[in-house]
Write a protein that holds these residues in place. Structure first.
Motif, PDB file in Angstrom:
ATOM      1  N   LYS A  86      34.163  33.421  90.076  1.00 21.26           N
ATOM      2  CA  LYS A  86      33.332  33.690  91.299  1.00 21.26           C
ATOM      3  C   LYS A  86      33.369  32.404  92.242  1.00 21.26           C
ATOM      4  CE  LYS A  86      30.870  37.025  88.444  1.00 21.26           C
ATOM      5  NZ  LYS A  86      29.735  37.455  88.031  1.00 21.26           N
ATOM      6  N   PRO A  87      33.192  32.784  93.547  1.00 16.68           N
ATOM      7  CA  PRO A  87      32.877  31.509  94.547  1.00 16.68           C
ATOM      8  C   PRO A  87      31.814  30.878  94.046  1.00 16.68           C
ATOM      9  CG  PRO A  87      33.586  33.465  95.668  1.00 16.68           C
ATOM     10  CD  PRO A  87      33.312  33.972  94.179  1.00 16.68           C
ATOM     11  N   GLU A  88      30.695  31.317  93.547  1.00 13.20           N
ATOM     12  CA  GLU A  88      29.358  30.525  93.201  1.00 13.20           C
ATOM     13  C   GLU A  88      29.651  29.684  92.047  1.00 13.20           C
ATOM     14  OE1 GLU A  88      29.735  33.919  93.723  1.00 13.20           O
ATOM     15  OE2 GLU A  88      28.595  34.836  92.037  1.00 13.20           O
ATOM     16  N   GLU A  89      30.695  29.768  91.528  1.00 11.00           N
ATOM     17  CA  GLU A  89      31.345  28.862  90.102  1.00 11.00           C
ATOM     18  C   GLU A  89      31.852  27.756  90.415  1.00 11.00           C
ATOM     19  OE1 GLU A  89      32.682  32.049  87.709  1.00 11.00           O
ATOM     20  OE2 GLU A  89      30.987  32.027  86.690  1.00 11.00           O
ATOM     21  N   THR A  90      32.012  27.655  91.786  1.00  7.85           N
ATOM     22  CA  THR A  90      32.594  26.215  92.415  1.00  7.85           C
ATOM     23  C   THR A  90      31.746  25.073  91.840  1.00  7.85           C
ATOM     24  OG1 THR A  90      33.734  27.208  94.228  1.00  7.85           O
ATOM     25  CG2 THR A  90      33.217  25.042  94.587  1.00  7.85           C
ATOM     26  N   ALA A  91      32.202  24.063  91.378  1.00  5.83           N
ATOM     27  CA  ALA A  91      31.601  23.002  90.774  1.00  5.83           C
ATOM     28  C   ALA A  91      32.415  22.047  90.081  1.00  5.83           C
ATOM     29  CB  ALA A  91      30.442  23.420  89.829  1.00  5.83           C
ATOM     30  N   VAL A  92      31.621  20.752  89.954  1.00  9.89           N
ATOM     31  CA  VAL A  92      32.534  19.680  88.923  1.00  9.89           C
ATOM     32  C   VAL A  92      32.145  20.217  87.515  1.00  9.89           C
ATOM     33  CG1 VAL A  92      32.848  17.307  88.363  1.00  9.89           C
ATOM     34  CG2 VAL A  92      32.508  18.150  90.812  1.00  9.89           C
ATOM     35  N   TYR A  93      33.162  20.429  86.588  1.00  8.78           N
ATOM     36  CA  TYR A  93      32.765  20.935  85.547  1.00  8.78           C
ATOM     37  C   TYR A  93      33.071  19.536  84.375  1.00  8.78           C
ATOM     38  CZ  TYR A  93      32.713  25.732  86.588  1.00  8.78           C
ATOM     39  OH  TYR A  93      32.340  26.950  86.904  1.00  8.78           O
ATOM     40  N   TYR A  94      32.020  19.227  83.640  1.00  9.79           N
ATOM     41  CA  TYR A  94      31.875  18.162  82.957  1.00  9.79           C
ATOM     42  C   TYR A  94      31.717  18.565  81.122  1.00  9.79           C
ATOM     43  CZ  TYR A  94      30.171  15.514  86.806  1.00  9.79           C
ATOM     44  OH  TYR A  94      29.983  15.275  88.118  1.00  9.79           O
ATOM     45  N   CYS A  95      32.645  17.811  80.279  1.00  7.41           N
ATOM     46  CA  CYS A  95      32.489  18.051  79.030  1.00  7.41           C
ATOM     47  C   CYS A  95      31.702  16.778  78.477  1.00  7.41           C
ATOM     48  CB  CYS A  95      33.863  18.198  78.264  1.00  7.41           C
ATOM     49  SG  CYS A  95      34.952  16.782  78.252  1.00  7.41           S
ATOM     50  N   ALA A  96      31.003  17.183  77.346  1.00  8.18           N
ATOM     51  CA  ALA A  96      30.339  16.041  76.718  1.00  8.18           C
ATOM     52  C   ALA A  96      30.249  16.435  75.092  1.00  8.18           C
ATOM     53  CB  ALA A  96      28.742  16.279  77.184  1.00  8.18           C
ATOM     54  N   ALA A  97      30.021  15.215  74.366  1.00  5.43           N
ATOM     55  CA  ALA A  97      30.177  15.360  72.923  1.00  5.43           C
ATOM     56  C   ALA A  97      28.908  14.715  72.379  1.00  5.43           C
ATOM     57  CB  ALA A  97      31.402  14.283  72.609  1.00  5.43           C
ATOM     58  N   GLY A  98      28.456  15.375  71.338  1.00  5.47           N
ATOM     59  CA  GLY A  98      27.216  15.069  70.546  1.00  5.47           C
ATOM     60  C   GLY A  98      27.404  14.954  69.156  1.00  5.47           C
ATOM     61  N   LEU A  99      27.021  13.691  68.709  1.00  5.36           N
ATOM     62  CA  LEU A  99      27.410  13.623  67.172  1.00  5.36           C
ATOM     63  C   LEU A  99      26.524  14.333  66.260  1.00  5.36           C
ATOM     64  CD1 LEU A  99      28.802  12.018  64.870  1.00  5.36           C
ATOM     65  CD2 LEU A  99      27.295  10.181  65.250  1.00  5.36           C
ATOM     66  N   ARG A 100      27.111  15.073  65.226  1.00  7.55           N
ATOM     67  CA  ARG A 100      26.178  16.010  64.553  1.00  7.55           C
ATOM     68  C   ARG A 100      26.630  15.966  62.986  1.00  7.55           C
ATOM     69  NH1 ARG A 100      23.414  15.184  67.479  1.00  7.55           N
ATOM     70  NH2 ARG A 100      22.005  16.308  68.793  1.00  7.55           N
ATOM     71  N   GLY A 101      28.156  15.437  62.643  1.00 12.01           N
ATOM     72  CA  GLY A 101      28.364  15.386  61.390  1.00 12.01           C
ATOM     73  C   GLY A 101      29.252  16.680  61.083  1.00 12.01           C
ATOM     74  N   ARG A 102      30.253  16.669  60.366  1.00 16.39           N
ATOM     75  CA  ARG A 102      31.229  17.430  59.760  1.00 16.39           C
ATOM     76  C   ARG A 102      30.449  18.573  59.437  1.00 16.39           C
ATOM     77  NH1 ARG A 102      35.608  15.033  56.576  1.00 16.39           N
ATOM     78  NH2 ARG A 102      36.539  14.480  58.365  1.00 16.39           N
ATOM     79  N   GLY A 103      30.882  19.811  59.839  1.00 13.38           N
ATOM     80  CA  GLY A 103      30.307  21.151  59.140  1.00 13.38           C
ATOM     81  C   GLY A 103      28.999  21.508  59.978  1.00 13.38           C
ATOM     82  N   ASN A 104      28.489  20.651  60.617  1.00 10.14           N
ATOM     83  CA  ASN A 104      27.065  20.989  61.366  1.00 10.14           C
ATOM     84  C   ASN A 104      27.345  22.089  62.499  1.00 10.14           C
ATOM     85  OD1 ASN A 104      25.131  20.499  63.582  1.00 10.14           O
ATOM     86  ND2 ASN A 104      24.190  19.507  61.815  1.00 10.14           N
ATOM     87  N   TYR A 117      28.197  11.503  74.437  1.00 11.73           N
ATOM     88  CA  TYR A 117      29.483  10.900  75.525  1.00 11.73           C
ATOM     89  C   TYR A 117      29.719  11.967  76.753  1.00 11.73           C
ATOM     90  CZ  TYR A 117      29.879   7.494  71.803  1.00 11.73           C
ATOM     91  OH  TYR A 117      29.644   6.544  70.689  1.00 11.73           O
ATOM     92  N   TRP A 118      29.966  11.585  77.950  1.00 14.00           N
ATOM     93  CA  TRP A 118      30.254  12.481  78.705  1.00 14.00           C
ATOM     94  C   TRP A 118      31.406  12.117  79.465  1.00 14.00           C
ATOM     95  CZ3 TRP A 118      27.208  16.510  80.780  1.00 14.00           C
ATOM     96  CH2 TRP A 118      26.204  16.735  79.953  1.00 14.00           C
ATOM     97  N   GLY A 119      32.307  13.033  79.927  1.00 17.04           N
ATOM     98  CA  GLY A 119      33.536  12.823  80.492  1.00 17.04           C
ATOM     99  C   GLY A 119      33.227  12.768  82.281  1.00 17.04           C
ATOM    100  N   GLN A 120      34.208  12.650  82.876  1.00 18.26           N
ATOM    101  CA  GLN A 120      34.250  11.975  84.243  1.00 18.26           C
ATOM    102  C   GLN A 120      34.249  13.534  85.138  1.00 18.26           C
ATOM    103  OE1 GLN A 120      37.012  12.721  82.665  1.00 18.26           O
ATOM    104  NE2 GLN A 120      38.284  13.424  84.306  1.00 18.26           N
ATOM    105  N   GLY A 121      34.527  14.814  84.672  1.00 21.72           N
ATOM    106  CA  GLY A 121      34.437  15.867  85.337  1.00 21.72           C
ATOM    107  C   GLY A 121      35.886  16.297  85.912  1.00 21.72           C
ATOM    108  N   THR A 122      35.957  17.763  86.213  1.00 23.73           N
ATOM    109  CA  THR A 122      37.044  18.057  86.786  1.00 23.73           C
ATOM    110  C   THR A 122      36.685  19.235  87.811  1.00 23.73           C
ATOM    111  OG1 THR A 122      39.311  19.144  86.658  1.00 23.73           O
ATOM    112  CG2 THR A 122      37.698  19.905  85.078  1.00 23.73           C
ATOM    113  N   GLN A 123      37.038  19.000  89.088  1.00 22.20           N
ATOM    114  CA  GLN A 123      36.776  19.998  90.140  1.00 22.20           C
ATOM    115  C   GLN A 123      37.451  21.388  90.187  1.00 22.20           C
ATOM    116  OE1 GLN A 123      34.388  19.390  92.976  1.00 22.20           O
ATOM    117  NE2 GLN A 123      34.525  21.497  93.003  1.00 22.20           N
ATOM    118  N   VAL A 124      36.409  22.599  90.053  1.00 25.39           N
ATOM    119  CA  VAL A 124      37.004  23.907  90.133  1.00 25.39           C
ATOM    120  C   VAL A 124      36.333  24.384  91.405  1.00 25.39           C
ATOM    121  CG1 VAL A 124      36.492  26.115  89.186  1.00 25.39           C
ATOM    122  CG2 VAL A 124      36.885  24.148  87.592  1.00 25.39           C
TER     123      VAL A 124
END
Length: 128
Positions: A86-104, A117-124
């Motif tokens: 949808k047009p209102e979903e225009t944004a920069v999309y970021y991914c992030a990683a959170g350490l929790r442990g295997r199996g968490n 940790y955060w990535g730099q983002g990708t424009q949609v």
């Protein structure tokens, strides 16, 4: 540590994109991964997340049924399939990683500070 978000672009309303978050420098299967987005003038909001165990996924209500998150531990990558955009979903999309442990089973759309940790983002951009 690097998180490289990619796959954004210009798409018409109703179209689809697949975003990728490729990681390096972390033990990938110890981390929950979240996708967030930020539109101009708005706060960053959680869109979807997946736990380290791959057993827990969450979606913000507005995207449930249209977006799908998945992870490929062999490729250290998380994907976000975006359908029926949808047009209102225009944004920069970021991914992030959170350490929790295997199996968490944790992941969160609200606790941005618990992601390490955060990535730099990708424009949609959704526009006709």
């Amino acid at each position: 540590v690097q998180l490289q978000a990619s796959g954004g672009g210009l798409v018409q309303p109703g179209g689809s994109l697949r975003l990728s978050c490729a990681t390096s420098g972390i033990t990938f299967d110890y981390y929950a991964i979240g996708w967030f987005r930020q539109a101009p003038g708005k706060e960053r909001e959680g869109v979807s997340c997946i736990s380290a165990s791959d057993s827990t996924t969450y979606y913000v209500d507005s995207v449930r049924g249209r977006f799908t998150i998945s992870r490929d531990n062999a490729k250290n990558t998380v994907y976000l399939q975006l359908n029926s955009l949808k047009p209102e979903e225009t944004a920069v999309y970021y991914c992030a990683a959170g350490l929790r442990g295997r199996g968490n089973n944790w992941c969160s759309l609200n606790s941005k500070t618990r992601y390490d940790y955060w990535g730099q983002g990708t424009q949609v951009t959704v526009s006709s």
